[in-house]
Design a protein around this motif. Sequence first.
Motif, PDB file in Angstrom:
ATOM      1  N   LEU A   1       0.854  -1.178   0.000  1.00 34.39           N
ATOM      2  CA  LEU A   1       0.000   0.000   0.000  1.00 34.39           C
ATOM      3  C   LEU A   1       0.892   1.231   0.000  1.00 34.39           C
TER       4      LEU A   1
ATOM      5  N   LYS B   1       1.129   5.604  -0.398  1.00 35.35           N
ATOM      6  CA  LYS B   1       0.403   6.857  -0.258  1.00 35.35           C
ATOM      7  C   LYS B   1       1.118   7.903  -1.097  1.00 35.35           C
TER       8      LYS B   1
ATOM      9  N   TYR C   1      -4.085   6.887  -2.660  1.00 35.46           N
ATOM     10  CA  TYR C   1      -3.405   5.629  -2.369  1.00 35.46           C
ATOM     11  C   TYR C   1      -3.297   4.752  -3.608  1.00 35.46           C
TER      12      TYR C   1
ATOM     13  N   LEU D   1      -2.832   0.527  -4.202  1.00 33.30           N
ATOM     14  CA  LEU D   1      -2.673  -0.846  -3.730  1.00 33.30           C
ATOM     15  C   LEU D   1      -2.066  -1.623  -4.891  1.00 33.30           C
TER      16      LEU D   1
END
Length: 165
Positions: free
Chosen positions: A62, A64, A136, A138
């Motif tokens: 993940l 940011k 974000y 993923l």
Amino acid sequence: MCYIFKGAVIFKLTNAVCESYNKSWVEFGVCRLRAVNRNKVCLNVDANLLHPVHDVIVKAQLFKRANGYKPWLYSVNFDGCQFIRRRNNALIRIVWDLFKEYSTLNHSCPYVGLQQVKNFYLRSEKLPTPIPTGDYLLMIDWIFTKKPQAATNIYFTFVEDLKDS
């Protein structure tokens, strides 16, 4: 884009990118977002597995966004077949609970043929705790028989409800 409103919370999908590293193992027929209405956009992914897959390692990270996407809190590798049998990883179970009802991946290995995520949308009420406001990514790498075979990258935005803070 998928906007889900809960007070001032916005949880929205912004992009989906799927890539096969080995088209003799994995072919993506569909990898896109589809607008349902102005507040809801759904993710659809069709992955055709051309050979039975008995050994799945999932590498998930993940990121940011802050002057580019930077590693954030989580980077995890796990045995996908073992997780489906036991659901023994709390972090992975959070992500699994978000999309399991929209997926055909809810059976044990082997996986072969068409595997789908259909009409998936983000729901903030499924998160046990809010995440900080931001953009974000993923990033998921799919490793079959110890070789990277495919990647799915899902981009989303989360805006937390600051009225209750």
